[in-house]
Every structure is written in C-alpha cells, then in structure tokens.
Design an enzyme around this catalytic site. Sequence first.
Site, PDB file in Angstrom:
ATOM      1  N   HIS B  62      59.842  51.226 -59.025  1.00 47.65           N
ATOM      2  CA  HIS B  62      59.300  50.781 -57.707  1.00 47.65           C
ATOM      3  C   HIS B  62      59.894  51.536 -56.590  1.00 47.65           C
ATOM      4  O   HIS B  62      59.245  51.794 -55.813  1.00 47.65           O
ATOM      5  CB  HIS B  62      59.273  49.207 -57.788  1.00 47.65           C
ATOM      6  CG  HIS B  62      58.611  48.703 -59.040  1.00 47.65           C
ATOM      7  ND1 HIS B  62      58.890  47.911 -59.763  1.00 47.65           N
ATOM      8  CD2 HIS B  62      57.064  48.947 -59.200  1.00 47.65           C
ATOM      9  CE1 HIS B  62      58.089  47.381 -60.598  1.00 47.65           C
ATOM     10  NE2 HIS B  62      56.769  48.237 -60.367  1.00 47.65           N
ATOM     11  N   ASP B  86      51.942  43.750 -62.364  1.00 43.63           N
ATOM     12  CA  ASP B  86      53.333  43.089 -62.387  1.00 43.63           C
ATOM     13  C   ASP B  86      53.578  42.763 -60.826  1.00 43.63           C
ATOM     14  O   ASP B  86      54.507  41.700 -60.554  1.00 43.63           O
ATOM     15  CB  ASP B  86      54.459  43.700 -62.788  1.00 43.63           C
ATOM     16  CG  ASP B  86      54.433  45.083 -62.426  1.00 43.63           C
ATOM     17  OD1 ASP B  86      55.026  45.480 -61.347  1.00 43.63           O
ATOM     18  OD2 ASP B  86      54.019  46.030 -63.092  1.00 43.63           O
ATOM     19  N   ASP B 137      37.745  46.640 -61.675  1.00 43.01           N
ATOM     20  CA  ASP B 137      38.032  47.958 -62.110  1.00 43.01           C
ATOM     21  C   ASP B 137      38.281  48.872 -60.966  1.00 43.01           C
ATOM     22  O   ASP B 137      37.593  48.940 -60.151  1.00 43.01           O
ATOM     23  CB  ASP B 137      37.013  48.422 -63.129  1.00 43.01           C
ATOM     24  CG  ASP B 137      36.983  49.671 -63.739  1.00 43.01           C
ATOM     25  OD1 ASP B 137      38.149  50.435 -63.407  1.00 43.01           O
ATOM     26  OD2 ASP B 137      36.275  50.123 -64.356  1.00 43.01           O
ATOM     27  N   GLY B 138      39.549  49.492 -61.152  1.00 48.08           N
ATOM     28  CA  GLY B 138      39.885  50.346 -60.085  1.00 48.08           C
ATOM     29  C   GLY B 138      38.998  51.695 -59.673  1.00 48.08           C
ATOM     30  O   GLY B 138      38.866  51.920 -58.482  1.00 48.08           O
ATOM     31  N   ASP B 155      49.213  53.141 -59.951  1.00 47.89           N
ATOM     32  CA  ASP B 155      50.265  52.679 -60.583  1.00 47.89           C
ATOM     33  C   ASP B 155      49.704  52.322 -62.085  1.00 47.89           C
ATOM     34  O   ASP B 155      49.579  51.067 -62.462  1.00 47.89           O
ATOM     35  CB  ASP B 155      50.790  51.370 -59.919  1.00 47.89           C
ATOM     36  CG  ASP B 155      52.019  50.785 -60.415  1.00 47.89           C
ATOM     37  OD1 ASP B 155      52.362  51.239 -61.989  1.00 47.89           O
ATOM     38  OD2 ASP B 155      52.818  49.854 -59.958  1.00 47.89           O
ATOM     39  N   SER B 156      49.368  53.195 -62.684  1.00 49.15           N
ATOM     40  CA  SER B 156      48.517  52.960 -64.288  1.00 49.15           C
ATOM     41  C   SER B 156      49.645  53.079 -65.397  1.00 49.15           C
ATOM     42  O   SER B 156      50.892  53.621 -65.222  1.00 49.15           O
ATOM     43  CB  SER B 156      47.692  54.086 -64.258  1.00 49.15           C
ATOM     44  OG  SER B 156      48.337  55.255 -64.679  1.00 49.15           O
TER      45      SER B 156
END
Lengths: 284, 284
Positions: B62, B86, B137-138, B155-156
Amino acid sequence: MELWFSEKHTENAKFSIRVKEQVYSEQSPFQKIDVFETEEYGKVLVIDGIVMLTERDEFIYHDMIVHVAMATNPEIKKVLVIGAGDGGTVRELTRYSTIEKIDMVEIDEVVVKASREFLPFTACKLDDPRVNLYFEDGIKFVEGKENLYDLVIVDSTDPIGPGEGLFTTEFYRNCYKALTEKGILVNQNESPYYAHNAREMKRAHRKIKSIFPISKVYQYHIPTYPTGHWLFGFASKGLDPIKDLNTDKWNSLGLKTKYYNTDIHVGAFALPTYVRDMLEEDTN
Amino acid sequence: MELWFSEKHTENAKFSIRVKEQVYSEQSPFQKIDVFETEEYGKVLVIDGIVMLTERDEFIYHDMIVHVAMATNPEIKKVLVIGAGDGGTVRELTRYSTIEKIDMVEIDEVVVKASREFLPFTACKLDDPRVNLYFEDGIKFVEGKENLYDLVIVDSTDPIGPGEGLFTTEFYRNCYKALTEKGILVNQNESPYYAHNAREMKRAHRKIKSIFPISKVYQYHIPTYPTGHWLFGFASKGLDPIKDLNTDKWNSLGLKTKYYNTDIHVGAFALPTYVRDMLEEDTN
C-alpha cells in the site's frame, strides 16, 4: 510421485520445491550437504536443510556480491573470498581480466567436491590459474594478514554452524587489517523481515560500522531465500559505493550480466524505511 | 494441531503459512474469499486460493501503490481506485488532506464486507467522507469518463477471474481518457520471475506503453507474494516519476511510512537487467 523439499523459513512459514530426484547427500565433518534436481529451479544445493543456491536464481546473488565492489573500484587486483564453496563468486570474479589473484578459503572441502560434480554452472572457474583454493577456517586465515587484498568477500551461510565466527567483531577487524588502503569488504548481511534474520542483520552491520569509516547495506531480490529480500554489506576504508561508482568504466567492459547493472547498483542502496531504521538502531 | 495454508506459486513451488484459525470463508458471486488468523503474518486475506494481503506486510504494497504517484504530483485532488476491496489503498490516500475525492470501484461487495469485519487495519478509512464506494465493474465504470481524475489506481488481482478485463488495451485506453492533463495511472503489474507472471507483466506494460507517453515500471519487496519481487506500473500523460519527484514537498508533509521514502522512490525504478530486457521485448 510427489517429492517435495521444504524449508521452514520460520516455525510458521515454509517454502517448498518439488523434487525430481535427490542426486547427492553427504554428511561432511561440518554439515549435511544435499543436492536436488528440480523442475522449477534446476539443481538446488541445500546445506543443513537450508537452500544455499539454485541453478535458476544464483545469478542474482553472484552478480550482486561481486559487481558492486568491482564497479566501485575497477583497480581491484587481489581478492580474498571466504566461504563460497559452490564457486559462483569466483566465477564472476574471473570475468575481470584485471584481477590478478583470487584466494578462496572454504572450510569444507566436501562442498567444493560436490559443487564440481553437480554444480558445474557455478564451479566452472575454480581451476582458473589465478585462483588459489585453501580448505581452511577463514577466521584463522585472515588473522595476521596485513595490507594484502583490495577486496574481501565474506560469502557465508547464516551465523549458525561453521558460519558463526564470520559474524564476529574480531573477524571483521582482521578483514580490515587484511585490506589495502582502498580496500572493500562485502559480506552476506542477512535479511530484514523475519525476526531471527533481522537480528543478525543489525548485529553484523553494527559491528562492521564500528570498524570501517564507510559502511552501507544494499539489497537484492532472490526468490529462493526467505521473503526474497536479502542484503549485502559494503564497507571500505574510504571508497563510497555511490560517489565512487565508475559507471562509464564498468559499462565499457561489456560484461553481460542478467541482474546487475549500474542503475540497480545505485538503486540497491535505497532501503525501505523500516530497514533503514533497524540498521540505525544502536541496540544489540 | 498442525493447520497450514499453502499456495502453489507454480506447479512446482509452494509457500505455506501455519494457520491458527480460519475466521471467514465465503463464496461470493465472483470468487471464494477466506480469512485466516496466523502466527507469522496476522490476518491473511485469500481470494481463490491466492494470498491478497497479510496484516504484517500489507504496508509494503500500500505504501508503494500510493505514495510514488502522490510524491510525483502533490497536486492530486481526484482519485479513482479500481479493485482494492480491502481498503488499504484508500487508507493511504486519505492521509493526504489535499485529496478531495476518492471514487473506489470494487466489483465484489463481499470483499468489502469481509474486510470491514476482519481487516479493520486496511478497511479503517472506507467511511472517510471523501470516499465514494461503487460496487460495480471497474471496466464499465471508466467507459465514457473524460478528464475527471488526477490519479487512477488499478489495484487488481492477477488477470484471471474478475481481474482479467483490467489488463486489456481498451480498459487502459479508457483510463487514459478518464485522466486529467497531469494524470497518472498506477497499476498492479505482476512479477518478473515465474513464467506465467512474467508473461502478464510484459503484456500489461506493452499495452500501457502503446497508450501513454510516459510508461515505467517499479519494484517492491513483499514477502508473501510469489518470489517476493513484484512490480507496479507508472504511466502518465507527461509527468515523470523521477524528474518530477518533489522530494522536499513530500518530506515536508511529515507522513510516517514504514516502507516508502523518497530514496526508495527513485531506487525502485532501477530494475534488474533481465527485467528491463523482458519489458523492452516487443513480443506478445
């Protein structure tokens, strides 16, 4: 058949490599030596249950233990290597035609024998005419040596078993004396993440820093060592690994390296904050 | 009792963490989500059998996915985060008082629910008033967006399952359009060592490079991902992560980070030769 070699990195984390065949196993007077043939990593050398090197990723370790010092001082002529029975460090050193003499001191002749037979990819230059092999205790070997080597490389195991004495203040002090005026010491400096490795990382650095005017630590990424994040120490009587880096000179040599380059030479000294903080701690 | 979670990094190498207790397990419409309590790594989030994050080393991921872009352009005000259920990426972003708006688009609401309950250390800032959560859905979310975000973070997961569409040229092109003039794209760019990861690393970089004038890759050391050596992509319409790095400005913010600092910011872009060579290959 499912045959797996597992190494416990801590009591609670382990890494496993599928084994095709165990090709060698011997208990020497010093340690247990095993060689496995594996699909993922080719030949794997294991000492006392711990991965020492693999055929596929050893280039990372050997690039970084040798070329950082050689690019900082291209005038290095006389080198002392302690440990490194697999021959990988010597292999990289012999690529420099300017090096005149390499004394390699390995306490365990059985490691060298096994490496010559099963790990020719690292042991291939042990017969170079500039190489002198001593099967002796490196700690004793450096005692009383003065102003003899431009570079000392301590290519040791963890500080348990035969490697323990290679992490003492007295040993580092003898290395200092054995070095010439422009001398450099490179040492296996453990890893910052798991507590037992981090403790030894801090202790080794603290000791070396108390002896050498310049003492830094640099990192490399190696898949088969715990956490993949490992360090070498760079200490010297005056040369700075970044300010004195001779980029043009090193690149003019035309050495082909898979990991090392003069950019990562500099980048490797940029440590994460938590590592920098640990190295600056004064505690034991 | 011996209870171990194991992840096969390849068919022939695996990493295992001793488990104290499985505290959560659910099959969402998209994927299988598990949370383990462990001695070595604290809470561990696993999706479809693959470690997504652990309590102990998530700071590395991160720090590096957020602060490199923020130190390059301290003027970033509007951010789009895709994935990252998260909450760890959002947590780091909310530390900048200068950021005005964070849109977070996570396809799987169940991940966010589980994180709020079991991973408060990452999910703790999802209720920040600047954060807008979209459970969509991005890929569809960015379609048609123009000139809206100063920073897009992808961030996949790996490009299998729900993460697959986040590795397509069309998606990256839509990200480009969604960015403002000084816009930066940061993406999870896989790993160079194991063949299947290296293939995706090369493909993602090749696609992004074909769209963005500036496209680089930087590395970080993370113990619980395969080999420990992972990469993020940095792409932009003009800003260079090194030439435009605003060292003084970032350090003046006084943010305490355990991994990131402005030295490792620069050092992380110095890649090993074999990685550089792979990224420069033109092949598919």
